[in-house]
Design a protein around this motif. Structure first.
Motif, mmCIF file in Angstrom:
data_model
loop_
_atom_site.group_PDB
_atom_site.id
_atom_site.type_symbol
_atom_site.label_atom_id
_atom_site.label_comp_id
_atom_site.label_asym_id
_atom_site.label_seq_id
_atom_site.Cartn_x
_atom_site.Cartn_y
_atom_site.Cartn_z
ATOM 1 N N GLN A 153 0.837 -1.181 0.000
ATOM 2 C CA GLN A 153 0.000 0.000 0.000
ATOM 3 C C GLN A 153 0.878 1.238 0.000
ATOM 4 N N VAL A 154 0.334 2.320 -0.536
ATOM 5 C CA VAL A 154 1.082 3.562 -0.604
ATOM 6 C C VAL A 154 1.259 4.112 0.813
ATOM 7 N N GLY A 155 2.472 4.571 1.095
ATOM 8 C CA GLY A 155 2.740 5.175 2.385
ATOM 9 C C GLY A 155 2.115 6.555 2.470
ATOM 10 N N GLY A 156 1.915 7.032 3.671
ATOM 11 C CA GLY A 156 1.338 8.353 3.843
ATOM 12 C C GLY A 156 -0.150 8.361 3.576
ATOM 13 N N ASN A 157 -0.635 9.476 3.159
ATOM 14 C CA ASN A 157 -2.061 9.677 2.989
ATOM 15 C C ASN A 157 -2.487 9.391 1.556
ATOM 16 N N TRP A 158 -3.312 8.378 1.369
ATOM 17 C CA TRP A 158 -3.785 8.005 0.034
ATOM 18 C C TRP A 158 -4.465 9.178 -0.647
ATOM 19 N N LYS A 159 -5.177 10.002 0.103
ATOM 20 C CA LYS A 159 -5.881 11.140 -0.489
ATOM 21 C C LYS A 159 -4.910 12.073 -1.197
ATOM 22 N N GLN A 160 -3.698 12.206 -0.689
ATOM 23 C CA GLN A 160 -2.679 13.043 -1.324
ATOM 24 C C GLN A 160 -2.328 12.512 -2.711
ATOM 25 N N PHE A 161 -2.229 11.205 -2.827
ATOM 26 C CA PHE A 161 -1.748 10.590 -4.057
ATOM 27 C C PHE A 161 -2.851 10.332 -5.068
ATOM 28 N N LYS A 162 -4.091 10.313 -4.596
ATOM 29 C CA LYS A 162 -5.215 10.034 -5.479
ATOM 30 C C LYS A 162 -5.247 10.994 -6.663
ATOM 31 N N GLY A 163 -5.025 12.267 -6.403
ATOM 32 C CA GLY A 163 -5.025 13.272 -7.469
ATOM 33 C C GLY A 163 -3.933 13.011 -8.495
#
Length: 72
Positions: A5-15
């Motif tokens: 899974q992606v580290g940090g906040n998925w919402k950041q990377f979604k964009g």
């Protein structure tokens, strides 16, 4: 395929993911929810890519987005 899974906040990377792969829907993003294997699968599905091509796309994206580290 791994289940990283992606580290940090998925919402950041979604964009960033949607910028790169615009055919992915909001429902796809809910399914992906930061999981690399799900991202690869949805890219295959939406773009008609073979698994190795989808993997290469994600690998390339990761190199260009070093803050998107995947972890267990």
């Amino acid at each position: 395929m791994n289940n990283d899974q992606v580290g940090g906040n998925w919402k950041q990377f979604k964009g960033k993911v949607k910028e790169k792969w615009g055919k992915l829907t909001d429902d796809d993003m809910t399914v992906i929810e930061g999981k690399r294997d799900q991202l690869v699968g949805k890219i295959q599905e939406r773009y008609g890519y073979a698994k190795d091509q989808a993997e290469k796309e994600v690998d390339s994206w990761e190199r260009n987005n070093p803050d998107s580290h995947w972890h267990n």
